[in-house]
Design a protein around this motif. Structure first.
Motif, PDB file in Angstrom:
ATOM      1  N   ALA A 187      11.427   6.570   3.253  1.00  0.00           N
ATOM      2  CA  ALA A 187       9.794   6.795   3.771  1.00  0.00           C
ATOM      3  C   ALA A 187       8.985   5.620   3.511  1.00  0.00           C
ATOM      4  N   MET A 188       9.020   4.815   2.465  1.00  0.00           N
ATOM      5  CA  MET A 188       8.438   3.448   2.248  1.00  0.00           C
ATOM      6  C   MET A 188       8.780   2.682   3.781  1.00  0.00           C
ATOM      7  N   MET A 189       9.995   2.665   4.146  1.00  0.00           N
ATOM      8  CA  MET A 189      10.387   1.634   4.974  1.00  0.00           C
ATOM      9  C   MET A 189       9.952   2.416   6.278  1.00  0.00           C
ATOM     10  N   LYS A 190       9.921   3.517   6.424  1.00  0.00           N
ATOM     11  CA  LYS A 190       9.563   3.971   7.699  1.00  0.00           C
ATOM     12  C   LYS A 190       8.134   3.618   8.009  1.00  0.00           C
ATOM     13  N   ARG A 191       7.327   4.071   7.015  1.00  0.00           N
ATOM     14  CA  ARG A 191       5.803   3.741   7.069  1.00  0.00           C
ATOM     15  C   ARG A 191       5.554   2.067   7.262  1.00  0.00           C
ATOM     16  N   GLN A 192       6.431   1.490   6.647  1.00  0.00           N
ATOM     17  CA  GLN A 192       6.261   0.145   6.582  1.00  0.00           C
ATOM     18  C   GLN A 192       6.470  -0.510   8.030  1.00  0.00           C
ATOM     19  N   PHE A 193       7.632   0.074   8.780  1.00  0.00           N
ATOM     20  CA  PHE A 193       7.883  -0.417   9.856  1.00  0.00           C
ATOM     21  C   PHE A 193       6.895   0.054  10.947  1.00  0.00           C
ATOM     22  N   GLY A 194       6.333   1.304  10.692  1.00  0.00           N
ATOM     23  CA  GLY A 194       5.162   1.925  11.616  1.00  0.00           C
ATOM     24  C   GLY A 194       4.202   0.838  11.550  1.00  0.00           C
ATOM     25  N   LEU A 195       3.650   0.402  10.275  1.00  0.00           N
ATOM     26  CA  LEU A 195       2.455  -0.423  10.141  1.00  0.00           C
ATOM     27  C   LEU A 195       2.975  -1.950  10.753  1.00  0.00           C
ATOM     28  N   SER A 220       0.838  -0.993   0.111  1.00  0.00           N
ATOM     29  CA  SER A 220      -0.081   0.204  -0.113  1.00  0.00           C
ATOM     30  C   SER A 220       0.914   1.196   0.215  1.00  0.00           C
ATOM     31  N   SER A 221       2.128   1.198   0.168  1.00  0.00           N
ATOM     32  CA  SER A 221       2.835   2.398   0.233  1.00  0.00           C
ATOM     33  C   SER A 221       3.780   2.487  -1.133  1.00  0.00           C
ATOM     34  N   MET A 222       3.489   1.445  -1.979  1.00  0.00           N
ATOM     35  CA  MET A 222       4.213   1.629  -3.273  1.00  0.00           C
ATOM     36  C   MET A 222       3.484   2.458  -4.161  1.00  0.00           C
ATOM     37  N   ARG A 223       4.052   2.794  -5.428  1.00  0.00           N
ATOM     38  CA  ARG A 223       3.254   3.379  -6.412  1.00  0.00           C
ATOM     39  C   ARG A 223       2.330   2.445  -7.133  1.00  0.00           C
ATOM     40  N   GLN A 224       1.146   2.877  -7.354  1.00  0.00           N
ATOM     41  CA  GLN A 224       0.031   1.723  -7.817  1.00  0.00           C
ATOM     42  C   GLN A 224       0.299   1.075  -8.809  1.00  0.00           C
ATOM     43  N   VAL A 225       1.216   1.348  -9.943  1.00  0.00           N
ATOM     44  CA  VAL A 225       1.568   0.616 -10.867  1.00  0.00           C
ATOM     45  C   VAL A 225       2.185  -0.408 -10.485  1.00  0.00           C
ATOM     46  N   SER A 226       3.371  -0.304  -9.802  1.00  0.00           N
ATOM     47  CA  SER A 226       4.325  -1.507  -9.158  1.00  0.00           C
ATOM     48  C   SER A 226       3.587  -2.361  -8.410  1.00  0.00           C
ATOM     49  N   GLN A 227       2.453  -1.794  -7.488  1.00  0.00           N
ATOM     50  CA  GLN A 227       1.559  -2.586  -6.720  1.00  0.00           C
ATOM     51  C   GLN A 227       0.877  -3.440  -7.335  1.00  0.00           C
ATOM     52  N   ASP A 228      -0.079  -2.976  -8.484  1.00  0.00           N
ATOM     53  CA  ASP A 228      -0.675  -3.761  -9.290  1.00  0.00           C
ATOM     54  C   ASP A 228       0.042  -4.776  -9.984  1.00  0.00           C
ATOM     55  N   GLU A 229       1.289  -4.409 -10.529  1.00  0.00           N
ATOM     56  CA  GLU A 229       1.793  -5.806 -11.185  1.00  0.00           C
ATOM     57  C   GLU A 229       2.141  -6.726 -10.347  1.00  0.00           C
ATOM     58  N   ILE A 230       3.003  -6.331  -9.224  1.00  0.00           N
ATOM     59  CA  ILE A 230       3.164  -7.339  -8.023  1.00  0.00           C
ATOM     60  C   ILE A 230       1.886  -8.257  -7.840  1.00  0.00           C
ATOM     61  N   VAL A 231       1.010  -7.639  -7.391  1.00  0.00           N
ATOM     62  CA  VAL A 231      -0.247  -8.376  -6.736  1.00  0.00           C
ATOM     63  C   VAL A 231      -0.905  -9.193  -7.844  1.00  0.00           C
ATOM     64  N   GLU A 232      -0.844  -8.861  -9.209  1.00  0.00           N
ATOM     65  CA  GLU A 232      -1.136  -9.709 -10.141  1.00  0.00           C
ATOM     66  C   GLU A 232      -0.475 -10.854 -10.347  1.00  0.00           C
ATOM     67  N   ASP A 233       0.661 -10.500 -10.138  1.00  0.00           N
ATOM     68  CA  ASP A 233       1.625 -11.666 -10.614  1.00  0.00           C
ATOM     69  C   ASP A 233       1.472 -12.589  -9.230  1.00  0.00           C
ATOM     70  N   LEU A 234       1.533 -12.011  -8.108  1.00  0.00           N
ATOM     71  CA  LEU A 234       1.398 -13.038  -6.959  1.00  0.00           C
ATOM     72  C   LEU A 234       0.297 -13.690  -6.893  1.00  0.00           C
ATOM     73  N   TYR A 235      -0.778 -12.893  -7.095  1.00  0.00           N
ATOM     74  CA  TYR A 235      -2.239 -13.462  -6.831  1.00  0.00           C
ATOM     75  C   TYR A 235      -2.531 -14.408  -7.729  1.00  0.00           C
ATOM     76  N   SER A 236      -2.208 -14.150  -9.072  1.00  0.00           N
ATOM     77  CA  SER A 236      -2.688 -15.108  -9.904  1.00  0.00           C
ATOM     78  C   SER A 236      -2.017 -16.540  -9.807  1.00  0.00           C
ATOM     79  N   HIS A 237      -0.759 -16.802  -8.948  1.00  0.00           N
ATOM     80  CA  HIS A 237      -0.399 -17.967  -8.684  1.00  0.00           C
ATOM     81  C   HIS A 237      -0.966 -18.665  -7.678  1.00  0.00           C
ATOM     82  N   THR A 238      -1.236 -18.028  -6.719  1.00  0.00           N
ATOM     83  CA  THR A 238      -1.588 -18.754  -5.249  1.00  0.00           C
ATOM     84  C   THR A 238      -2.849 -18.296  -4.691  1.00  0.00           C
TER      85      THR A 238
END
Ligand SMILES: Cc1cc2nc3c(=O)[nH]c(=O)nc-3n(C[C@H](O)[C@H](O)[C@H](O)COP(=O)(O)OP(=O)(O)OC[C@H]3O[C@@H](n4cnc5c(N)ncnc54)[C@H](O)[C@@H]3O)c2cc1C
Ligand SMILES: Cc1cc2nc3c(=O)[nH]c(=O)nc-3n(C[C@H](O)[C@H](O)[C@H](O)COP(=O)(O)OP(=O)(O)OC[C@H]3O[C@@H](n4cnc5c(N)ncnc54)[C@H](O)[C@@H]3O)c2cc1C
Ligand SMILES: Cc1cc2nc3c(=O)[nH]c(=O)nc-3n(C[C@H](O)[C@H](O)[C@H](O)COP(=O)(O)OP(=O)(O)OC[C@H]3O[C@@H](n4cnc5c(N)ncnc54)[C@H](O)[C@@H]3O)c2cc1C
Ligand SMILES: Cc1cc2nc3c(=O)[nH]c(=O)nc-3n(C[C@H](O)[C@H](O)[C@H](O)COP(=O)(O)OP(=O)(O)OC[C@H]3O[C@@H](n4cnc5c(N)ncnc54)[C@H](O)[C@@H]3O)c2cc1C
Lengths: 385, 385, 385, 385
Positions: D231-239, D96-114
């Motif tokens: 910034a991403m890592m900081k947010r990520q660690f917070g969550l 959720s803290s990534m750019r939308q486009v990389s997010q979608d790519e990753i998700v699609e890729d991961l989700y389609s497999h498992t």
């Protein structure tokens, strides 16, 4: 923790009042002379804050108990000292659990004289604290009237309140209430004597012992309890506990306020205190304790407002936990100041002393555990969290 | 923990002395007037106890430091209050790390005037506590002599000691000692002024701030440190810490003594307090803390006597641990008493307040951790326990 | 704390033994297989250490209990794990409170078979732990003999000890002892079955539940208690408690040993851990807790050696305090290691788990408070410290 | 503390799911085999709960973070064990803290497999935990491609997640991000090897070490951070911290649930445990700690939802306080059970072990103090409470 609109309002009123009337040299002086000056009382009762402490019949507003609790907390925070308004508030709480008619009578009577409804509450005796069943103060009926004999102690505001509410053994009027009755006795009655009690903190509360030596009682002074004394007292102790917590919360907040400023401003070996890991740990632990204090106190206040089945649980849990956490916060703050924290040149020393009394007032840490545990087990099956 | 013969002897002497001179109303009075009356001092220095506080050259005995520590502990236990003899003892400790000749001179001089060798120790300044390097009090040399300017604070016995030992920045005489020197200054010298400091406990120690406003120094007042100031100060702080622990130990023992009696005598709902499990836990925890306090304090004292390589470790560990345990013991004792524990009608209230200061005096809990950790790591390979 | 000569001797023997037989991979393996290999036992009983665990009649030496306690402590420290020798030692302790003749018989019998005198001790039952009066295991007399029925649990060494000492309800033989008797039952008897108990630590102690299903008892197995069962059990529990403390002490020392090494060797952001104030505080607190642990444990052991009137107080106080302090030391050590401390790649993880059980074994923290408090009050008038 | 409607909804869903899929023997088995069976995962992702863990692009719902936190808490509470869904949730948080486009790519890729988006997160190294700057895992560019070499450890879900997110030193692609880059590496790539890590709890999280031995990287695996890594890592660690707190909260609630039932049902000497004052104190303290845990965890979650300026303060404060309180709650619960609490026949033993890891995971108790203290000082002037 978000502030409700009501809380915001009351805090703003408190801040305005304190900006005008409180400063540290005055507070110190008032502690030394064991009480707020009349002028400050009058200003309070002339301000919009009065509405939070007065019953509706004489101009009080209808705010939730949460707001009253917030008032005490905010004001104590500003003073950095326990304040006698706590007694006014507990008196009010007690009134609110009386029948409307007796309430109105009392209020009218008290208010018309002083513009306040304050009375002190004389339950504890030298050998009857935790154990209210052991009360020995006694009402007796003689040919020419009714008399009160006995000794009460640790009575907050006992030194200056004009009236005191006395719990007494009373075989006659207390029949429906397990042989106990409640009387609102004018302190200037013949036979009443007051002895200041040197507590080691909470000086403005002006604790006192009161002796009743064959005090002739006016029947009108009796509170009509009609078999509900126990319930009234239980409610009263619940509300009283939350108010003690509010006071502890205010003290803890004040301690944290001061420690944060000192940690930011003071340097040792060229380093700000706040950059030292051990001080950082103290600040972090103070912050999390303060949040706990607020969460538990407000939860208990809300429980009162909602007439929740968890009223006993929530108030006893707060009372058990909050004052002892506040002592820790105060002690940490004192330590952050170093040597000066152990002198009267800082507020934290006074705060630490004031905090300690609340682990005892209105029921000790120890006796709360029982109430809490029983309530937890009772609700075992139904709890959501 | 067995008592050594030396400890038994000193405890017996203390008991005899206290039987004659101490009682609670007097102690309370002395706290209020912030100091022991001269009569009691004189009695002390006329008794066999004097030998434990005086240097040998004026009649002191050659007992181990452990016995001196035991004296303070035993006496404070009897008083249930911090006692100024602690200052005498730290003064003595300081003397013992001086060259014999300066020692004799000082002693002779001090003793001939008052029969005592007491002087207060003025190291700390408003901005130089933990950080002694930040000391600003300054020795300057002018045409007509040497002068001292500056401000010292939290000086125990500062209110009444006739002389005070001042640590000052001194570019001239302090050359071999990192620019610092030590002066034993008569408090009645022109330019010295004393301001009582309202600590929130340890009243008989009569803390004060001292201001030195162009005080002309007599060269004879300078302590000959000859490049050994650092070592002297280190030793002195080590011994001072153990004496603070001795005081905390005495306070903790007194608190336990009182709590045990109260728990045995007082009843709630017909049951002795000591039969209530929560009170039992408190007593048990107090007992184990008191034993820890004694073990650590005596171990540190013995370390001094044996000139052990663990001197730093043992004294800093005791200083870090003992005062804070003592506060807990005192707080538990206060709680056992309930409401009366929060008033001056019991000793535990005063004890609790007195205890707190020792977490700061002579080096805070926080700064001790470093000394301890370094020493532990240093001896890692060789430790037996 | 100085080591006595006896302690030095035993520690040297332990060190020599452990140098030869212990290394971390083996310890880990033994934990996994829940017990020491026979080879190590045999080596132990062939070494000079055996004398500390065997009764005199079969070659044991006559050392003070303090030395035995020191043996367990030193050995557990080297292993960084609870060791079953603790059971041997408690068995020995039990023997020592029997009449000489039964002692000799048992010893001869046990020793001739295995070269050891180990037996496990089966007191606790699923519903009889703290409350030994609730024991349901029962001896009954039938036409053809005496039978034992019941279930015991949490029996340390229960998985592999050849014999187990059973506490049972026994209306016949237990008449002089409140209806209870003790039997030393061979675990291979018909009707005895053993079920390993998955404790979350102390794996080498191999706890088990034992079921006795109409086990025919040989009258010779009965321990002659002759009205002294209660006294024997009391003494036994006292000694058992000190041995549990010895084990906790060894674990705590091992944790500190490892933490100190790690703090000195490991760096974060280029700084040794030991230079970080928060780690320094942990090390300092571990050190002072370890000293407390040793002081209380040895004091209790010496109390046993001197047959002191404070035996109950000293052993219960140690039992209440030592295991819980050891858990804190272990937890601090684990934290010093960070992530790896939470894995089986360090000893501290195992130590932390092992420590926890000792807050329950041989009487919980909670039940000790009562014993301690009563003893404190009893000696109130006469205490020296 | 009132539940929001969203929280009520998610708790009901969790309850329904757990009623069907969880029972204690299964949980125990899953811990032993270190992971949830695929069947349960599939059921979860087929249920309405999936929406809380999946990104919107593949069917996830848009609920507040508070609800996700509540999901983890409620599910862990039912299991009485740490659950790997925590990893899925932190993966989602990262997405959720990534750019939308990389997010979608990753998700699609991961989700389609498992049907899941799970990936493990490999930040820590044997010598780079607290100090992420010390990371040594390295991306290098060679003639025939890009390669990854290094070792990661304590990777939660590392044993079974199909992909792992690797933080590496990368002079080339990481130029805008201080020389660091992030790669989502399929674990089955050549050169990746996985080694289970025997943690002493949290077994279902299946921690592992991962070694990357010249793993050829597909450029598509790189996460586009574009100067925002920090910034991403900081947010990520917070969550991530809040999710760890959610897990601790669930464990603490489970421990309290079990302790309350046991205290009500179990008797010693004919008295319910809950009637014993020492048990009452434990229950009361557990209750107040649980309330604190919930208050701090939810406050941190809400801070995330509101994008509050106190995000750092609130998440670090929760992370510092919650896991350590949870350990205390679990330890108290274990103690309430007595001997059986130290075996795997109760959940509390496992809960106690699971809780401990959270004082280290995602940033230790110690390092949080600094973040908190700095934030407190920063907001000093503006704080309302
Ligand atoms: C600052 C302050 C303000 C106060 N204000 C008022 C006031 O305005 N009006 C008024 O009437 N009273 C007031 N009190 C009195 C207060 O309510 C009592 O002090 C308190 O209830 C304790 O009673 P006690 O002092 O008799 O102690 P005790 O009841 O004698 O208690 C002594 C100790 O025993 C413990 N104990 C007692 N019973 C049990 C039990 N069953 N199990 C375990 N432990 C137990 C207690 O926790 C305590 O530690 C005040 C007290 C203080 C300190
Ligand atoms: C009862 C009493 C008696 C005393 N008697 C004497 C006396 O006779 N003579 C005399 O000269 N002085 C005396 N003192 C003063 C005492 O030595 C100092 O107060 C003490 O050393 C602390 O110094 P400070 O007050 O300047 O606090 P500071 O040094 O300002 O410390 C403030 C806080 O910061 C912490 N801190 C400071 N440095 C560090 C660090 N590096 N890492 C972590 N935390 C740190 C401290 O622990 C403390 O919590 C006495 C003090 C007391 C309370
Ligand atoms: C590692 C380990 C080794 C052991 N080894 C042996 C062995 O070798 N042989 C053997 O026979 N047994 C052994 N035990 C059993 C042990 O002695 C019991 O577990 C212990 O006495 C507690 O009894 P319980 O488990 O029945 O708990 P309970 O008695 O059911 O106690 C439950 C809880 O209630 C509390 N409680 C009970 N009574 C009171 C009270 N009056 N007041 C306040 N709180 C109370 C307890 O403190 C505990 O917190 C071992 C246990 C452990 C954990
Ligand atoms: C259950 C669990 C799950 C985990 N899951 C993951 C995961 O999924 N992915 C992942 O990448 N990692 C994970 N970790 C690793 C975790 O993030 C690290 O263990 C943690 O950050 C500590 O780092 P470390 O182990 O290197 O300890 P170190 O950094 O070596 O710390 C050692 C000790 O020093 C203290 N310390 C360090 N620096 C300071 C300082 N400046 N001041 C004071 N004290 C300091 C620490 O508090 C600690 O006590 C997990 C760990 C655990 C236990």
């Amino acid at each position: 923790m978000e502030q409700t609109d009501g809380q915001k309002r009351v805090i703003n009123l408190v801040d305005a009042f304190c900006d005008e009337h409180f400063d540290e040299p005055s507070i110190k002086q008032w502690c030394r002379s064991r009480g707020l000056p009349t002028r400050v009382y009058d200003a309070f009762y002339a301000s919009d804050l009065a509405g939070y402490v007065l019953p509706r019949s004489v101009g009080g507003n209808d705010c939730p108990f949460l707001d009253r609790v917030t008032l005490i907390m905010a004001m104590v925070r500003r003073a950095g000292a326990s304040l006698p308004f706590q007694s006014d508030m507990t008196a009010l709480a007690l009134l609110s659990s009386m029948r409307q008619v007796s309430q109105d009578e009392i209020v009218e009577d008290l208010y018309s004289h002083t513009g306040r409804v304050l009375f002190s509450q004389a339950f504890t005796e030298p050998n009857a604290g935790t154990d209210t069943q052991a009360v020995r103060t006694q009402v007796t009926s003689e040919a020419d009237g009714i008399y009160l004999d006995g000794e009460k102690t640790y009575v907050s505001s006992g030194e200056f309140a004009d009236n005191t509410l006395v719990l007494a053994r009373d075989p006659m009027f207390g029949q429906m209430d397990g042989g106990m009755s409640l009387w609102l006795v004018p302190v200037r009655s013949e036979g009443v004597s007051t002895m200041p009690l040197n507590t080691i903190g909470q000086d403005m509360l002006a604790s006192a012992s009161l002796t009743f030596d064959h005090v002739k009682l006016n029947p009108e002074w009796q509170i009509q309890t009609e078999g509900k004394l126990n319930a009234m007292m239980k409610r009263q102790f619940g509300l009283g506990r939350v108010l003690v917590c509010a006071s502890s919360a205010g003290l803890a907040l004040a301690a944290l306020d001061d420690a944060v400023v000192h940690a930011a401003e003071h340097t040792v070996k060229g380093r700000q205190l706040v950059s030292l890991p051990q001080i950082q740990e103290k600040l972090a632990d103070m912050e999390s304790r303060v949040r706990t204090i607020l969460a538990l106190t407000f939860q208990a206040a809300r429980s009162a407002d909602r007439d929740s089945r968890d009223f006993d649980l929530d108030t006893a849990l707060a009372k058990r936990t909050v004052p002892s956490l506040a002592v820790q916060v105060a002690s940490d703050a004192l330590q952050v100041f170093g040597g000066i924290g152990y002198t009267d040149q800082t507020r934290v020393s006074r705060i630490w002393q004031d905090c300690r009394g609340n682990q005892i007032a209105w029921g000790t840490d120890e006796v709360m555990a029982r109430v809490v545990a029983k309530a937890i087990v009772r609700k075992a099956g139904t709890r959501r969290w």
